[in-house]
Structures are given as C-alpha cells and as structure tokens.
Design a protein around this motif. Structure first.
Motif, PDB file in Angstrom:
ATOM      1  N   PHE A  16       0.925  -1.129  -0.159  1.00  0.00           N
ATOM      2  CA  PHE A  16      -0.139   0.043   0.034  1.00  0.00           C
ATOM      3  C   PHE A  16       0.853   1.229   0.009  1.00  0.00           C
ATOM      4  O   PHE A  16       1.985   1.312   0.590  1.00  0.00           O
ATOM      5  N   GLU A  17       0.379   2.292  -0.538  1.00  0.00           N
ATOM      6  CA  GLU A  17       0.985   3.776  -0.363  1.00  0.00           C
ATOM      7  C   GLU A  17      -0.119   4.308   0.301  1.00  0.00           C
ATOM      8  O   GLU A  17      -1.105   4.820   0.019  1.00  0.00           O
ATOM      9  N   VAL A  18       0.459   4.795   1.673  1.00  0.00           N
ATOM     10  CA  VAL A  18      -0.599   5.566   2.654  1.00  0.00           C
ATOM     11  C   VAL A  18      -0.711   7.052   2.172  1.00  0.00           C
ATOM     12  O   VAL A  18       0.584   7.493   2.284  1.00  0.00           O
ATOM     13  N   VAL A  19      -1.694   7.654   2.046  1.00  0.00           N
ATOM     14  CA  VAL A  19      -1.766   8.932   1.650  1.00  0.00           C
ATOM     15  C   VAL A  19      -2.536   9.810   2.826  1.00  0.00           C
ATOM     16  O   VAL A  19      -3.771   9.275   3.006  1.00  0.00           O
ATOM     17  N   HIS A  20      -2.104  10.505   3.692  1.00  0.00           N
ATOM     18  CA  HIS A  20      -2.681  10.950   4.863  1.00  0.00           C
ATOM     19  C   HIS A  20      -3.196  12.452   4.526  1.00  0.00           C
ATOM     20  O   HIS A  20      -2.409  13.251   3.830  1.00  0.00           O
ATOM     21  N   ARG A  21      -4.475  12.532   4.833  1.00  0.00           N
ATOM     22  CA  ARG A  21      -5.157  13.915   4.523  1.00  0.00           C
ATOM     23  C   ARG A  21      -5.784  14.706   5.454  1.00  0.00           C
ATOM     24  O   ARG A  21      -5.892  14.202   6.456  1.00  0.00           O
ATOM     25  N   TYR A  22      -6.206  15.961   5.166  1.00  0.00           N
ATOM     26  CA  TYR A  22      -6.720  16.829   6.341  1.00  0.00           C
ATOM     27  C   TYR A  22      -7.794  17.652   5.566  1.00  0.00           C
ATOM     28  O   TYR A  22      -7.544  18.203   4.332  1.00  0.00           O
ATOM     29  N   MET A  49     -12.337  18.713   6.305  1.00  0.00           N
ATOM     30  CA  MET A  49     -13.695  18.726   6.788  1.00  0.00           C
ATOM     31  C   MET A  49     -14.713  19.023   5.927  1.00  0.00           C
ATOM     32  O   MET A  49     -14.644  18.900   4.873  1.00  0.00           O
ATOM     33  N   THR A  50     -15.919  18.571   6.543  1.00  0.00           N
ATOM     34  CA  THR A  50     -17.382  18.497   5.707  1.00  0.00           C
ATOM     35  C   THR A  50     -17.405  19.846   4.947  1.00  0.00           C
ATOM     36  O   THR A  50     -17.892  19.826   3.819  1.00  0.00           O
ATOM     37  N   GLU A  51     -16.944  20.991   5.544  1.00  0.00           N
ATOM     38  CA  GLU A  51     -17.503  22.249   5.092  1.00  0.00           C
ATOM     39  C   GLU A  51     -16.563  22.595   3.754  1.00  0.00           C
ATOM     40  O   GLU A  51     -17.049  23.509   2.993  1.00  0.00           O
ATOM     41  N   ILE A  52     -15.436  21.775   3.996  1.00  0.00           N
ATOM     42  CA  ILE A  52     -14.751  22.015   2.620  1.00  0.00           C
ATOM     43  C   ILE A  52     -14.643  20.866   1.614  1.00  0.00           C
ATOM     44  O   ILE A  52     -13.516  20.459   1.020  1.00  0.00           O
ATOM     45  N   LEU A  53     -15.665  20.343   1.820  1.00  0.00           N
ATOM     46  CA  LEU A  53     -16.040  19.031   0.937  1.00  0.00           C
ATOM     47  C   LEU A  53     -14.982  17.996   0.888  1.00  0.00           C
ATOM     48  O   LEU A  53     -14.775  17.193   0.066  1.00  0.00           O
ATOM     49  N   GLY A  54     -14.730  17.680   1.936  1.00  0.00           N
ATOM     50  CA  GLY A  54     -13.728  16.731   2.414  1.00  0.00           C
ATOM     51  C   GLY A  54     -12.171  17.148   2.759  1.00  0.00           C
ATOM     52  O   GLY A  54     -12.100  18.288   3.172  1.00  0.00           O
ATOM     53  N   PRO A  55     -11.179  16.260   2.520  1.00  0.00           N
ATOM     54  CA  PRO A  55      -9.893  16.654   2.911  1.00  0.00           C
ATOM     55  C   PRO A  55      -9.221  16.881   1.547  1.00  0.00           C
ATOM     56  O   PRO A  55      -8.303  16.017   1.042  1.00  0.00           O
ATOM     57  N   PRO A  56      -8.805  17.995   1.407  1.00  0.00           N
ATOM     58  CA  PRO A  56      -8.296  18.512   0.049  1.00  0.00           C
ATOM     59  C   PRO A  56      -6.544  18.546   0.228  1.00  0.00           C
ATOM     60  O   PRO A  56      -5.812  18.605  -0.727  1.00  0.00           O
ATOM     61  N   VAL A  57      -6.126  18.741   1.612  1.00  0.00           N
ATOM     62  CA  VAL A  57      -4.979  18.837   1.787  1.00  0.00           C
ATOM     63  C   VAL A  57      -4.083  17.467   1.806  1.00  0.00           C
ATOM     64  O   VAL A  57      -4.809  16.548   2.729  1.00  0.00           O
ATOM     65  N   ILE A  58      -3.071  17.234   1.275  1.00  0.00           N
ATOM     66  CA  ILE A  58      -2.479  15.926   1.162  1.00  0.00           C
ATOM     67  C   ILE A  58      -1.138  15.934   1.907  1.00  0.00           C
ATOM     68  O   ILE A  58      -0.307  16.779   1.550  1.00  0.00           O
ATOM     69  N   ASN A  59      -0.745  14.826   2.573  1.00  0.00           N
ATOM     70  CA  ASN A  59       0.488  14.832   3.259  1.00  0.00           C
ATOM     71  C   ASN A  59       0.759  13.287   2.777  1.00  0.00           C
ATOM     72  O   ASN A  59       0.292  12.240   3.289  1.00  0.00           O
ATOM     73  N   LYS A  60       1.752  13.277   1.925  1.00  0.00           N
ATOM     74  CA  LYS A  60       2.186  11.735   1.384  1.00  0.00           C
ATOM     75  C   LYS A  60       3.535  11.293   2.384  1.00  0.00           C
ATOM     76  O   LYS A  60       4.267  12.237   2.636  1.00  0.00           O
ATOM     77  N   LEU A  61       3.167  10.014   2.809  1.00  0.00           N
ATOM     78  CA  LEU A  61       4.430   9.395   3.684  1.00  0.00           C
ATOM     79  C   LEU A  61       5.513   8.957   2.782  1.00  0.00           C
ATOM     80  O   LEU A  61       5.759   7.842   2.214  1.00  0.00           O
ATOM     81  N   TRP A  62       6.576   9.924   2.434  1.00  0.00           N
ATOM     82  CA  TRP A  62       7.541   9.782   1.539  1.00  0.00           C
ATOM     83  C   TRP A  62       8.454   9.014   2.044  1.00  0.00           C
ATOM     84  O   TRP A  62       8.799   8.665   3.476  1.00  0.00           O
ATOM     85  N   ASN A  63       8.974   8.094   0.975  1.00  0.00           N
ATOM     86  CA  ASN A  63      10.291   7.199   1.351  1.00  0.00           C
ATOM     87  C   ASN A  63      10.093   6.321   2.373  1.00  0.00           C
ATOM     88  O   ASN A  63      10.807   5.731   2.914  1.00  0.00           O
ATOM     89  N   ASN A  64       8.722   5.868   2.584  1.00  0.00           N
ATOM     90  CA  ASN A  64       8.495   4.894   3.432  1.00  0.00           C
ATOM     91  C   ASN A  64       9.047   5.311   5.005  1.00  0.00           C
ATOM     92  O   ASN A  64       9.347   4.331   5.805  1.00  0.00           O
ATOM     93  N   ASN A  65       9.257   6.603   5.216  1.00  0.00           N
ATOM     94  CA  ASN A  65       9.832   6.949   6.701  1.00  0.00           C
ATOM     95  C   ASN A  65       8.618   7.750   7.282  1.00  0.00           C
ATOM     96  O   ASN A  65       8.269   8.632   7.401  1.00  0.00           O
ATOM     97  N   CYS A  66       8.054   6.751   8.217  1.00  0.00           N
ATOM     98  CA  CYS A  66       6.947   6.921   8.862  1.00  0.00           C
ATOM     99  C   CYS A  66       6.932   8.191   9.693  1.00  0.00           C
ATOM    100  O   CYS A  66       6.259   9.168   9.750  1.00  0.00           O
ATOM    101  N   ALA A  67       7.822   7.844  10.498  1.00  0.00           N
ATOM    102  CA  ALA A  67       8.161   8.858  11.620  1.00  0.00           C
ATOM    103  C   ALA A  67       8.312  10.149  11.248  1.00  0.00           C
ATOM    104  O   ALA A  67       7.976  11.211  11.485  1.00  0.00           O
ATOM    105  N   LYS A  68       9.125  10.296  10.255  1.00  0.00           N
ATOM    106  CA  LYS A  68       9.635  11.564   9.598  1.00  0.00           C
ATOM    107  C   LYS A  68       8.416  12.337   9.037  1.00  0.00           C
ATOM    108  O   LYS A  68       8.059  13.469   9.105  1.00  0.00           O
ATOM    109  N   ALA A  69       7.535  11.435   7.984  1.00  0.00           N
ATOM    110  CA  ALA A  69       6.694  11.994   7.282  1.00  0.00           C
ATOM    111  C   ALA A  69       5.538  12.463   8.261  1.00  0.00           C
ATOM    112  O   ALA A  69       4.858  13.475   8.236  1.00  0.00           O
ATOM    113  N   LEU A  70       5.292  11.913   9.367  1.00  0.00           N
ATOM    114  CA  LEU A  70       4.081  12.118  10.337  1.00  0.00           C
ATOM    115  C   LEU A  70       4.423  13.342  10.948  1.00  0.00           C
ATOM    116  O   LEU A  70       3.400  14.305  11.488  1.00  0.00           O
ATOM    117  N   ASN A  71       5.820  13.597  10.964  1.00  0.00           N
ATOM    118  CA  ASN A  71       6.281  15.132  11.702  1.00  0.00           C
ATOM    119  C   ASN A  71       6.495  16.187  10.978  1.00  0.00           C
ATOM    120  O   ASN A  71       6.350  17.195  11.074  1.00  0.00           O
TER     121      ASN A  71
END
Length: 484
Positions: A256-262, A264-286
């Motif tokens: 899987f390639e996990v794509v974290h998004r941000y 809310m309902t008022e902006i029709l869903g989560p348009p902001v994307i944070n891709k978890l680059w290079n399989n480095n979860c800890a670095k990407a989440l921060n």
C-alpha cells in the motif's frame, strides 16, 4: 439513511438529475438527533435500509403535524418484507421500473450555485450542522480529486469503498470515479475480513476512509497463514488521527501507499494531502508535507483577529483558513453561523496550527479544545498523543478544566481515559507517566477513567467532557471514575 451501497451511489446522480437535493445521513444516528435533522430537512422522500424502518416511522408519527406532506418511504434493502405493511412506501427497484430511459430528460439546475447536496457534520462539537454543497463546488471538487489523487495515472481506476458515503459525500470520489469511467466496489462490512480478498479479486487501485482501516487491514493480514503481499500498488487515502508508525509500516510493506489527508465537511472533504514519503513514517508524520490542487484558491494560517498570516516560525499559533471555489454554500437555515465562519472572506476551520520556515503546516488543536494556561495555549492533541503511548490506555481525550477562584481564568488539562480490557491504572500512575514526557503545564491535573462520550458517528464529544470536567473540579481523586 442507507449504508454505503450501489443504490446510495446511484442516488448521488439520480436525485440531482431529477432536480432534487440529496441529503445523506448516518444510518446509526440516535433517534433524537435524527428527529431534529428530519424536521430541519422536511424531506419529500426518504430512502432507508430495513434496519431504520422502526425509528423513522416513529419520528414521522411524532412530526406528523409539522410536516407539510408525509414523505414517501423507499426501502432499499431487498431483504426487507415490510414495504407492503407501510403506508406511502415502495421498494427501490419498483421506482426504477417506473422510469423509461427513452423519454427521460435530466432537470438542469437554474444556476450552477444551486444546492445539490446537504450533508451533516459529525456533531463532535454539539448538534450536527447541515452543510449545503452547490453544483459548482461539487463539480469542481470532483475534478480536484482527480488531480490531487493522481487518478489519471491509472489506466483503470477501481475504487474500494471502505469510507462512508455520508461523510462529506465520499470526498468527491463519488463523481470523480464516474468521470473517469472507473469501477466502484462496495463491501457490506469492512470488519468481515474481506478487504484484502476484495482488493485481489477486483484489482482495486484506491481506497479511502478513517485511518482505522489500516489497523483492520493489518489484523486481517495477521489472520492469514502467510504474510500477504499485494499483486499491485494500492493507494490508501485516510483522514484523521493516524495509527502508530508500526501499523503504517506493516501496511506499506504489503504494497500500500498511504496518503494522509486533512479537511472537513465544510470544505467538501480533505483537500490537503500529506504523502508519507520514502517509507519513513516517523519523519513524514512530523513533517506534514502539504499538497493541494489549484481549485482551492488559498490555504493559510492566520490570526483570526487581524486576518494577517502568522510568521513561519513554528511557534506562533493561528487558525487554519481556506478560500476557493470548492467550499460549502453555508449551513442549512443558519445564516448567522454561516456569516461567522466566512468572516473576512475566508472559511475559518476552527483548527489551530503553526507554520514552519519551509511553509509546512502543523496542526495543534481545535480552537475550542485548546487549554489556556497562564496566557498560553496548550495543545490537547499533543497530550492525548502521549497518553495513547501508555501500554494500558485504549482511548484518550483531554479537555480544559477551569481553575477555581482564579481571576485570570486559567485552565488545566483534564484527561479522560478508557483502559484496555483487563488493565487497571491509577490517577497517580498516569500523572507520573506524563511528567516524564511532558512539560509541567501539559501534565493532566485530573485523570478520569471510564467510557468516553462518543457520538453516533464515532467521534469523541468533548463538549460533554468539558462540562463533566467543570463538575469534577472540586471532587477528590477517589471519585474520578465515571461511565457515560
């Protein structure tokens, strides 16, 4: 009031083509909330699953004198045998059989800014709010979803619906998949251990939903005799608080390639994307790498009083705001509330964040959830993140507790915890644990054990916990246990 099924997907097109406005409701809503929403909507027709017949009939009988006309009930579930006994009701397929393709003409909206949908917020801050979407915003958001999710990169898009269609109406994927001629795959229950099976069987390329779907996939894989590896890459778009990095790494090792998004309902869903680059979860989440499509004109962190952008110093708190075409029309029958959230021409999300030097945004808290201590805002989310690392804690929520007899209106953190089954913990143990990991002002001064106040949509109702924290202010620690 239908689960995520092919019928509900069809209604996103059919109702609009018939000149109507669709409102997708959570089938799990409690009867009081549902009654208030139906009175607000005054629907002409209600599509429902057989499990919702009894509460809907009870509500309609209660609202009988307030409704202009009793709505038609359409039973979508083919397993139901109740249609013949209900007045003013039909089966879904009976309605389809009434139509004729050769003489049907879609009713076009008079104006592109006419409403196409009314969807409801989760109600985590109180009563769920009706959010109206226009034809224009829904159309542009669907195009935006194609761009931001890189759907055109696939020769054939196969979308697995692990998200609920009533949550921001599928984030725009509802119409985006159709626009690309893609395939939709629906599951009756994602907890039945059929997610990985469905991905392989239907050659799924994308799925979306709450981050808990990642844990579900890991658990399903754990039940397999051997470690499962996907035959092709699958993009998993999730929005919400992410699970531990170990879970994310396991999912990505499966293909899987996990794509974290941000969003809310008022902006029709989560348009902001944070891709978890290079399989480095800890670095990407921060790192919070923020990517948006061009259909959202602007995205910023501003001082809500001056409306000036906060400095990119990683310290100054501001409110996340959006400006663009893919925003809600407003709250249903609530013009004052609508005017307030669009103050200054920007949509005010109510989320607090900081900006870093490279422009990255880092969420800190909800405006109403932040704890003010000695004039500084303390992030309840950061305290919750530490509490969730405790081996005995299953769920955590932190709210502000006012300091009694304090002329400065100071607040301290109050933690509500649900422990894992079979575990016990004391208030002193939790406070000591936090004191080793948090600054003194962020250490909870009171710890309450029990079930958290959860809405029918599965979100913690912090407004209830805040009131409870006020009532617990003068109680000794021995009484800090509750059940709600």
């Amino acid at each position: 009031m239908v689960p995520s099924t092919p019928e509900l997907y069809e209604l996103h097109f059919g109702v609009a083509m018939a000149g109507g406005v669709l409102s997708t409701l959570n089938p799990s809503l409690d009867i009081i909330t549902l009654s208030t929403i139906l009175e607000e909507l005054m629907p002409k027709c209600i599509f429902l699953d057989h499990q919702n017949i009894e509460p809907v009939v009870e509500i309609l009988n209660h609202l009988n004198d307030k409704l202009v006309k009793t709505p038609l009930l359409v039973l979508v579930s083919i397993s139901s045998t109740c249609a013949s006994t209900l007045p003013n009701s039909l089966y879904y397929n009976e309605i389809l059989d009434m139509g004729r393709f050769d003489d049907f003409e879609p009713i076009m909206p008079y104006n592109e800014c006419d409403p196409i949908l009314v969807t409801y917020t989760s109600g985590s801050t109180g009563h769920p709010k009706g959010v109206a979407y226009s034809h224009r915003a829904a159309y542009l958001n669907a195009l935006g979803e194609i761009l931001r999710s890189d759907l055109r990169e696939q020769s054939k898009v196969v979308f697995l619906w692990t998200a609920d269609l009533f949550r921001a109406n599928g984030w725009g994927f509802t119409w985006a998949i159709a626009a690309l001629g893609g395939t939709n795959v629906f599951l009756s229950n994602t907890n039945d251990g059929n997610v990985l099976y469905s991905i392989s069987l239907y050659k799924v390329t994308h799925l979306s939903g709450h981050p808990s779907i990642l844990s579900t996939i890991v658990e399903e894989n754990h039940r397999n005799a051997s470690e499962y590896v996907l035959p092709h890459k699958v993009y998993a778009h999730v929005a919400g608080v992410m699970p531990p990095c170990d879970t994310i790494n396991k999912v990505e090792n499966m293909g899987f390639e996990v794509v974290h998004r941000y969003g809310m309902t008022e902006i029709l869903g989560p348009p902001v994307i944070n891709k978890l680059w290079n399989n480095n979860c800890a670095k990407a989440l921060n790192s919070n790498v923020n990517i948006m499509d061009h259909l959202m004109e602007e995205f910023d962190v501003k001082d809500p009083n001056t409306m000036k952008s906060v400095p990119c110093d990683g310290k100054t708190l501001g409110e996340v705001m959006f400006k663009g075409n893919a925003l809600m029309m407003g709250y249903l029958k609530a013009p004052t509330m609508t005017k307030k959230v669009f103050k200054g021409g920007w949509f005010h999300t109510g989320d607090l964040a900081v900006r870093h030097q490279d422009g990255r945004l880092q969420l800190k808290d909800r405006v109403i959830d932040a704890i003010v201590s000695k004039g500084e805002s303390i992030s309840s989310l950061e305290i919750e993140a530490v509490l969730l690392t405790h081996p005995k804690v299953l769920q955590a929520a932190v709210v502000a507790m006012p300091v009694d007899h304090d002329s400065n209106n100071d607040e301290v953190p109050c933690a509500f915890l649900k422990l894992k089954i079979g575990f016990d913990a004391s208030e002193g143990e939790i406070i000591q644990y936090c004191s080793e990991k948090l600054p003194i002002q962020m250490i909870p001064k009171v710890v309450v054990f029990g079930n958290l106040a959860i809405s029918s949509t599965g979100k913690v109702q912090k407004f209830i916990l805040r009131e409870l924290a006020k009532s617990l202010n003068n109680q000794p620690a021995s009484l800090h246990d509750f059940n709600s």
